[in-house]
Enzyme design. Structure first.
Site, mmCIF file in Angstrom:
data_model
loop_
_atom_site.group_PDB
_atom_site.id
_atom_site.type_symbol
_atom_site.label_atom_id
_atom_site.label_comp_id
_atom_site.label_asym_id
_atom_site.label_seq_id
_atom_site.Cartn_x
_atom_site.Cartn_y
_atom_site.Cartn_z
ATOM 1 C CG HIS A 15 -31.793 96.971 128.441
ATOM 2 N ND1 HIS A 15 -32.068 96.696 127.133
ATOM 3 C CD2 HIS A 15 -31.253 95.823 128.947
ATOM 4 C CE1 HIS A 15 -31.725 95.461 126.836
ATOM 5 N NE2 HIS A 15 -31.229 94.908 127.913
ATOM 6 C CB CYS A 34 -34.421 90.896 129.116
ATOM 7 S SG CYS A 34 -32.926 90.319 128.315
ATOM 8 C CG HIS A 40 -29.925 93.035 132.119
ATOM 9 N ND1 HIS A 40 -31.293 93.096 132.063
ATOM 10 C CD2 HIS A 40 -29.497 92.890 130.851
ATOM 11 C CE1 HIS A 40 -31.679 92.969 130.802
ATOM 12 N NE2 HIS A 40 -30.609 92.857 130.035
ATOM 13 C CG HIS A 42 -26.678 94.364 127.198
ATOM 14 N ND1 HIS A 42 -26.467 93.023 127.033
ATOM 15 C CD2 HIS A 42 -27.990 94.493 127.516
ATOM 16 C CE1 HIS A 42 -27.597 92.369 127.232
ATOM 17 N NE2 HIS A 42 -28.552 93.235 127.539
ATOM 18 C CG ASP A 80 -20.548 105.448 128.069
ATOM 19 O OD1 ASP A 80 -20.754 104.211 128.128
ATOM 20 O OD2 ASP A 80 -19.479 105.973 128.391
ATOM 21 C CG HIS A 81 -20.921 104.645 132.319
ATOM 22 N ND1 HIS A 81 -20.126 104.599 131.201
ATOM 23 C CD2 HIS A 81 -20.333 103.850 133.226
ATOM 24 C CE1 HIS A 81 -19.091 103.806 131.443
ATOM 25 N NE2 HIS A 81 -19.190 103.334 132.659
ATOM 26 C CD GLU A 125 -29.311 93.610 123.876
ATOM 27 O OE1 GLU A 125 -30.010 94.627 124.001
ATOM 28 O OE2 GLU A 125 -29.789 92.457 123.792
HETATM 29 NI NI NI Z 1 -30.540 92.956 128.001
#
Ligand code: NI
Length: 136
Positions: A15, A34, A40, A42, A80-81, A125
């Site tokens: 995100h 961020c 990036h 998580h 996911d992914h 997160e």
């Molecule tokens: Ni983040």
């Protein structure tokens, strides 16, 4: 007699936190790293907790296989992914903070549950940062 049953799940996603209506400097000031334009990732961990009466016939609050399948369809298959900003329609115009993600997940799962059941979602997160939402 009300009992809470919980299931853990996991997804990886990328995100970027920013607002389109703010310039880069303002986004950088508020969201820091961020706001990296290259995104990036998580490793999100999720706990879905369902509270309800124990069914007299089955002894279940709900069939955990059903809960597992709902989480797979609504969360894992959907997130996911994925790049949350670019690939998940719910975040097209919604900043994918942990707070907003947990509300989206809650709404998706809640809509698939029997309406008598109470739901709480906790979303990690990072191992140390987590949020929770129960529809209030
Ligand atoms: Ni983040």
């Amino acid at each position: 007699m009300k009992v809470t049953v919980s299931r853990k799940a996991h997804f990886n996603a990328a995100h970027r936190l920013y607002r389109k209506d703010w310039n880069f400097e303002k986004n950088d000031e508020i969201f820091g790293k961020c706001n990296n334009p290259n995104f990036h990732g998580h490793n999100y961990e999720l706990i879905a907790s369902v509270t309800g009466l124990i069914d007299k016939e089955t002894g279940y609050v709900m069939d955990m296989k059903v809960l597992k399948d709902i989480i797979k369809t609504e969360v894992e298959d959907a997130f996911d992914h994925k790049n949350l900003n670019l690939e998940v329609p719910e975040f097209k115009d919604l900043n994918p903070t942990a707070e907003n993600i947990v509300v989206v997940i809650y709404n998706k799962i809640k809509s698939k549950l029997d309406s008598t059941l109470k739901l709480e979602i906790t979303l990690y997160e990072t191992p140390r940062n987590f949020v929770s939402y129960s529809g209030e």
